[in-house]
Design a protein around this motif. Structure first.
Motif: not given
Length: 952
Positions: A511-518
């Motif tokens: 996972c890259r550049a995500i903002t939440s564990t959701e």
């Protein structure tokens, strides 16, 4: 007997919660030493007044008051490791006239003040390493006549006047590496130390097999002053200055300068009443300020340090003010000042040595319309580059004027001095001479509103004639990760995707550049490995991974900015064996964070800000075999408790933490007992602990790597060939060095993913004469030998990404045709000087997501055609970041800038003016918390889709 037993029992009970205890030290040391951990000044009550050595580690001092250590009259050593200090009173160390060593290591004091060291006239060793120092008050060195060892390593200093070091007559050893020195200042400093045979200790690392070498920040030049100072040229110059485009506003308070950006090149304040010019008032502009004008401000007092840090100032104008003397210490930091204008200020005296600090730079001195009776020849004799002196309108003594005119004529210095009446003695001089007082009296003193006119660095670059034509990159960058400030509306393109294109693709997700564990909800429940990299996740919430229970065995959060892990965040991951939280912003670890990880074998906590790991953190991970806490802020750890709970621990990496002397000794004993290999020099700075000197490391021979391939090693992994517009491209997964060397020599592109490639030996690519693109990602690369890339004469694109690589060698890249170098997501903390000197055709450089505290512009200056530089995600120091951005702007190099516009204000106001380090300063309403600028980003958006089809 009963009374003795009673007192022994009381003493034993009293030691249960004791934070200070007697500590064992080296055999040749017989001092009474106390180690205090997680304590404060109240814990001094536990220490005998006969103590000779007190060491504080991982402690917090809200206030160190005057005479805080007064009862320890025998104290010879006082150490502070990783201690948060809010305020130090001027006489905090009063009474310590026997103190020989004082160590501040990893303590954010930010400025070294003279008052602290005044009572320590017997001090032999002063260590201020990694203290975030941005300034040292010059008189610090005057009050330490017996100082022999000075440590200023890894701070944020850019210059140090050498004339102040002259007071350290006993100085024999210094360590100054790891600071963003301006090149001209570093050259003066090196020359001074070399001429006096003062040893420069350099920081060496056995892990990366080298010692730090000379690096600095190159001068950024654009026109500010005329080449000569004739009257006509000065008139033309002043006329040109009035046409400079900039910004202006009216104000009646000096603090309104908070509106100005840190990178301001010219400030003119006129008509603003200021009885006192405060110290450090312009400090935050020191990286860029070239010209400062304070006109008709009625200044009566200028505090020492008012111009501190202005090492790049070229022009200072103080006109129409009310001070009567020029202070001896005003101009200490103005090492590049070329023009000093002191018109109409009622000056009667220039204190001795006040101009000496300008001896190597000043070219024009203007003293017109003051009350000077004489300026001694000795004062002007130190101005070696003086070209012109303007001094009309002063009541000169005749004898002094004659000597002055003769001296200036002999030195071929242009001058203009009163040709009319002079005075034989001071009794003949009337109270009012000339018309300057009448001119000042016509000013309406009831008007206090002044005008501030300023020009930013960006505007100065645009208005200068500096033009650099750069070729358009023939091979655009792969992708740009832009991290926007939290207050603006962020736009993310994060995604989670399977790592491989075969049957195992459902087992490994990145996972890259995500903002939440959701965002992890898109991953199948049966996944076995999750890698989250280069993302923005400040908090990992509780029960974030319960849906992966029983399946997930490997979890990584790297370069994600994680600051907090909620209790039970990893609950139900009872089969997780590997957890990496590398390169985040964690500051402490406790049992609640690791709850539920009963089967964990490997834990990587490296490259955070961790200063404390509680003892109970090891309760739920009894089967741990590998622990990495390197590159943190650890001073001490519960060695005894760890030895009891972690019975299977066989690998422990503790390098590059500010371990305290006394706690570090216990840790070394534990490592020796377990037979765990470690770098003794990086674990414990023995020269800061014991009187016995330890020879400095100069060179370190690379150790034999146990993972290096041997003759009987078998090929691992698979490679799939494909034809594209480049030629034959091989995509290899899970391979080793033998697999890499088994590829055919005519291959044009190699992608090496998820492999086992800890070392690249010399000549390992020599047979690939036609190779144009090389990609090595997530393959455990730690060592690149000299000559590894020899023979790749046609290589255009090189990507080394997501590896534990810690340094870039000076001779790695003999790649004269290389156009793109992508080094993002590694662990690089040092770039050797000259590493880029042969990359003459390089147009794109990516250093994102590494551990660089400073990117020295002297390194970037060796690439003439570089077009785009990316550096976000590195823990850059304040001055390093400002200097780097200015360098790139001046060279017309494109980059993505993320700037906190209150950073400089907070630094100066809290740390220098008010002695605060609690971070309580709030940005004023007229300054935004964050601003971001995108240079040339539209070009990248246009070319990304074109290149993505080629790269993937």
């Amino acid at each position: 007997m009963h009374q003795i037993l009673l007192w022994a029992l009381v003493a034993l009970i009293g030691r249960v919660d004791c934070k200070c205890s007697i500590a064992p030290i080296a055999d040749d040391e017989r001092s009474i030493a106390y180690a205090c951990t997680h304590g404060d000044l109240n814990d001094l009550d536990e220490i005998s007044s006969e103590a000779e050595w007190i060491e504080f580690s991982v402690s917090r001092f809200l206030h160190i008051p005057d005479n805080a250590f007064g009862r320890f009259r025998n104290l010879r050593r006082l150490s502070f490791y990783n201690c948060h200090v809010n305020f130090i009173a001027p006489d905090a160390f009063a009474g310590l006239n026997r103190l020989e060593w004082m160590i501040f290591h990893g303590t954010g004091i930010h400025v070294a003040r003279t008052a602290w060291f005044r009572p320590l006239d017997n001090l032999r060793k002063l260590i201020l390493d990694r203290c975030g120092l941005v300034h040292i008050e010059p008189d610090v060195f005057r009050v330490l006549p017996r100082l022999e060892v000075l440590g200023l390593r890894d701070n944020d200093l850019d210059c140090l006047p050498t004339e102040e070091l002259a007071y350290l007559r006993a100085l024999r050893s210094v360590r100054i590496d790891g600071n963003p020195w301006l090149c001209e200042c570093r050259q003066r400093l090196d020359r001074y130390l070399r001429d006096r045979s003062i040893n420069q200790e350099v920081e060496c690392s056995r892990e990366i097999h080298l010692c730090r070498r000379y690096q600095c920040m190159t001068h950024i030049g654009f026109p500010i002053l005329p080449s000569t100072f004739t009257t006509q040229q000065l008139t033309n110059y002043n006329r040109e200055r009035t046409t400079i485009r900039g910004s202006q506003f009216q104000t009646n308070v000096f603090t309104s300068l908070d509106r100005l950006p840190d990178k301001t090149t010219w400030i003119e304040i006129s008509g603003l009443t200021m009885e006192k010019l405060p110290r450090y008032g312009f400090f935050r502009f020191g990286n860029s300020l070239r010209s400062l004008d304070l006109n008709d401000c009625r200044i009566q007092t200028i505090e020492t340090g008012a111009f501190a840090g202005l090492h790049r100032l070229q022009r200072l104008s103080l006109v129409g003010n009310h001070f009567t003397a020029v202070g001896a210490d005003w101009f200490r930091d103005l090492l590049n000042l070329q023009q000093l204008i002191l018109q109409r200020n009622d000056i009667e005296q220039i204190e001795r040595t006040s101009l000496w600090h300008l001896g190597d730079s000043l070219r024009h001195l203007d003293l017109r319309d003051n009350r000077l009776r004489c300026v001694t020849i000795e004062e002007l004799a130190e101005l070696k580059k003086l070209e012109r002196l303007d001094a009309t309108g002063n009541p000169w003594l005749c004898n002094c004027r004659r000597n002055l005119q003769s001296f200036l004529t002999q030195k071929n210095v242009g001058f203009e001095i009163n040709a009319g009446r002079c005075y034989e003695n001071e009794n003949e001089i009337p109270d009012v001479v000339g018309g300057w007082r009448q001119q000042q009296s016509t000013v309406d003193t009831s008007i206090t509103t002044g005008r501030v006119h300023y020009t930013s660095f960006e505007d100065s670059i645009k208005q200068s004639n500096l033009t650099i034509v750069r070729p358009r990159p023939s091979s655009p960058p792969v992708e740009i990760h832009v991290v926007t400030p939290s207050q603006s509306a962020p736009i993310y393109t994060g995604r989670c995707y399977p790592e491989k294109n075969d049957e195992r693709s459902r087992s490994i997700y990145t996972c890259r550049a995500i903002t939440s564990t959701e965002d992890l909800l898109v991953i199948p429940q049966t996944v076995h490995t999750i890698r989250v990299i280069l993302s923005k996740i400040k908090t990992i919430p509780h029960d974030a991974f319960t849906r992966f229970d029983g399946y997930l065995s490997r979890l990584e959060f790297r370069d994600c900015g994680v600051e907090k892990i909620e209790p039970r965040a990893f609950s139900k991951l009872y089969n997780l064996e590997y957890l990496s939280l590398r390169n985040n912003q964690l500051d402490a670890v406790d049992a609640e964070m690791l709850e539920g990880l009963s089967n964990l074998r490997h834990l990587d906590l490296s490259h955070n800000n961790i200063y404390r790991i509680t003892n109970d953190a090891f309760d739920d991970i009894p089967y741990l075999t590998s622990l990495d806490v390197s590159e943190n802020s650890m001073n001490c750890i519960g060695v005894e408790y760890m030895a009891k709970r972690l019975r299977y621990l066989s690998t422990l990496n503790v390098a590059n933490n500010p371990w305290s002397c006394l706690c570090g000794t216990k840790l070394a004993d534990f490592l020796n007992t377990r037979g765990i290999r470690y770098d003794k020099h990086s674990l414990l700075l023995r020269e800061d602990c014991y009187a016995t000197a330890v020879p400095a490391i100069t060179t370190v021979a690379p150790a034999t790597t146990p993972n290096a391939p041997t003759w009987n090693e078998t090929i691992e992994g698979t490679c799939i060939p494909n034809d594209d517009n480049v030629g034959i491209r091989y995509r290899c997964v899970g391979g080793n060095l033998l697999l890499l060397q088994s590829l055919p020599p005519e291959v044009a592109a190699i992608e090496f993913h998820e492999g086992h490639l800890p070392r690249l030996p010399a000549g390992c690519f020599s047979k690939f004469q036609n190779l144009r693109e090389l990609v090595i990602t997530n393959s455990g690369l730690t060592t690149v030998e000299q000559g590894a890339f020899d023979g790749l004469n046609k290589l255009e694109n090189l990507t080394i990404q997501d590896n534990p690589l810690e340094m870039i060698g000076s001779s790695w890249f003999p790649l004269e045709n290389l156009e793109k170098l992508d080094l993002r997501g590694n662990s690089i903390k040092y770039i050797a000087p000259g590493a880029f000197r042969r990359l003459n055709r390089l147009t794109y450089l990516n250093l994102e997501g590494n551990d660089l505290k400073c990117i020295f512009t002297s390194d970037l200056n060796e690439m003439p055609d570089v077009y785009v530089v990316e550096f976000s995600g590195n823990p850059l120091k304040w001055r390093c970041r400002v200097e780097l951005e200015q360098f790139l702007e001046a060279r017309k190099i494109r980059f993505v800038r993320i700037e906190n516009s209150c950073e400089g204000k907070k630094l100066v106001r809290n740390l220098l003016l008010q002695n605060k380090t609690d971070g309580s300063f709030d940005c004023p309403s007229d300054c935004s918390a964050a601003t971001n600028t995108y240079h040339g980003f539209f070009i990248l958006l246009f070319v990304l889709p074109l290149f993505a089809t080629r790269f993937y």
